[in-house]
Design a protein around this motif. Structure first.
Motif, PDB file in Angstrom:
ATOM      1  N   ARG A 120       1.022  -1.563  -0.004  1.00 47.11           N
ATOM      2  CA  ARG A 120      -0.321  -0.007  -0.521  1.00 47.11           C
ATOM      3  C   ARG A 120       0.676   1.790   0.016  1.00 47.11           C
ATOM      4  O   ARG A 120       1.925   1.039   1.052  1.00 47.11           O
ATOM      5  CB  ARG A 120      -0.682  -0.485   1.198  1.00 47.11           C
ATOM      6  CG  ARG A 120      -1.842  -1.470   1.349  1.00 47.11           C
ATOM      7  CD  ARG A 120      -2.631  -1.307   2.076  1.00 47.11           C
ATOM      8  NE  ARG A 120      -4.094  -0.914   2.187  1.00 47.11           N
ATOM      9  CZ  ARG A 120      -5.087  -1.204   2.486  1.00 47.11           C
ATOM     10  NH1 ARG A 120      -4.701  -1.787   1.044  1.00 47.11           N
ATOM     11  NH2 ARG A 120      -6.280  -0.552   1.953  1.00 47.11           N
ATOM     12  N   PHE A 133      -2.722   3.081   0.768  1.00 42.79           N
ATOM     13  CA  PHE A 133      -3.323   3.439  -0.454  1.00 42.79           C
ATOM     14  C   PHE A 133      -3.182   2.034  -1.360  1.00 42.79           C
ATOM     15  O   PHE A 133      -1.981   1.959  -1.372  1.00 42.79           O
ATOM     16  CB  PHE A 133      -3.765   4.642  -1.145  1.00 42.79           C
ATOM     17  CG  PHE A 133      -4.490   5.741  -0.813  1.00 42.79           C
ATOM     18  CD1 PHE A 133      -6.121   5.750  -1.076  1.00 42.79           C
ATOM     19  CD2 PHE A 133      -3.881   6.367  -0.453  1.00 42.79           C
ATOM     20  CE1 PHE A 133      -6.162   6.681  -0.540  1.00 42.79           C
ATOM     21  CE2 PHE A 133      -4.155   7.771   0.337  1.00 42.79           C
ATOM     22  CZ  PHE A 133      -6.298   8.077   0.184  1.00 42.79           C
ATOM     23  N   GLU A 191      -7.731   1.963  -4.864  1.00 44.61           N
ATOM     24  CA  GLU A 191      -7.624   3.036  -4.431  1.00 44.61           C
ATOM     25  C   GLU A 191      -7.071   4.351  -4.839  1.00 44.61           C
ATOM     26  O   GLU A 191      -7.876   4.911  -4.910  1.00 44.61           O
ATOM     27  CB  GLU A 191      -7.854   2.721  -2.504  1.00 44.61           C
ATOM     28  CG  GLU A 191      -8.506   1.821  -2.001  1.00 44.61           C
ATOM     29  CD  GLU A 191      -7.700   1.609  -1.002  1.00 44.61           C
ATOM     30  OE1 GLU A 191      -8.883   1.574   0.266  1.00 44.61           O
ATOM     31  OE2 GLU A 191      -7.203   1.629  -0.540  1.00 44.61           O
ATOM     32  N   ASN A 228      -8.358   5.606  -7.933  1.00 39.40           N
ATOM     33  CA  ASN A 228      -9.987   6.089  -7.468  1.00 39.40           C
ATOM     34  C   ASN A 228      -9.871   8.076  -6.930  1.00 39.40           C
ATOM     35  O   ASN A 228     -10.906   8.679  -6.211  1.00 39.40           O
ATOM     36  CB  ASN A 228     -11.053   5.612  -6.816  1.00 39.40           C
ATOM     37  CG  ASN A 228     -11.095   4.281  -7.743  1.00 39.40           C
ATOM     38  OD1 ASN A 228     -11.703   4.375  -8.719  1.00 39.40           O
ATOM     39  ND2 ASN A 228     -11.496   3.193  -7.182  1.00 39.40           N
TER      40      ASN A 228
END
Length: 146
Positions: A17, A112, A116, A119
């Motif tokens: 992430r 994130f 993700e 977006n």
């Protein structure tokens, strides 16, 4: 005309992430970016980056190789910034939503997933491709946007 401002930013992948921060006081924008900031004289780029990441996130990082150079400007204000992004790894600390940025600029920080990131609004747009690859990138001079 003032010289370009030099800044450093951290590309931190943790558990696959990407760590991003929102650095708009008062939540004025939904734009996310990598943690980091302006370079202070007398300290190396990695030393500046370790300081900036800690200020904005409370995390301690080790700094690896540069992976991206990005530059943007606002010709109407005479502002021009060059950012050097480095691959970094968390060595100490835990991400906390209530970490107090001493500058009062960063109000949100989040890890994130790649899905993700697709977006959200983030700068620079090439950051996800760099973060999830081993490449080196350059974003040519672009007009700043908020």
């Amino acid at each position: 005309m003032p010289s370009p401002r030099l800044a450093v930013r951290a590309v931190i992948l943790h558990d696959n992430r990407l760590l991003l921060v929102n650095a708009y006081p008062g939540k004025q924008s939904d734009l996310w970016c990598a943690p980091g900031g302006g370079v202070e004289r007398g300290a190396s780029l990695p030393e500046n980056l370790v300081r900036e990441v800690h200020e904005e996130t409370g995390l301690t990082v080790s700094v690896g190789a540069p992976c991206l150079v990005n530059e943007f400007h606002d010709p109407d204000r005479g502002f021009h910034q060059v950012e050097v992004f480095f691959r970094c790894w968390i060595t100490q600390g835990t991400l906390s939503a209530d970490w107090p940025d001493p500058e009062g600029v960063v109000h949100s920080r989040h890890l994130f997933s790649r899905e993700e990131v697709a977006n959200i609004r983030l700068r620079p747009g090439s950051l996800p491709d760099i973060a999830w690859s081993d490449g080196l990138g350059y974003d040519p001079l672009e007009r700043i946007w908020s």
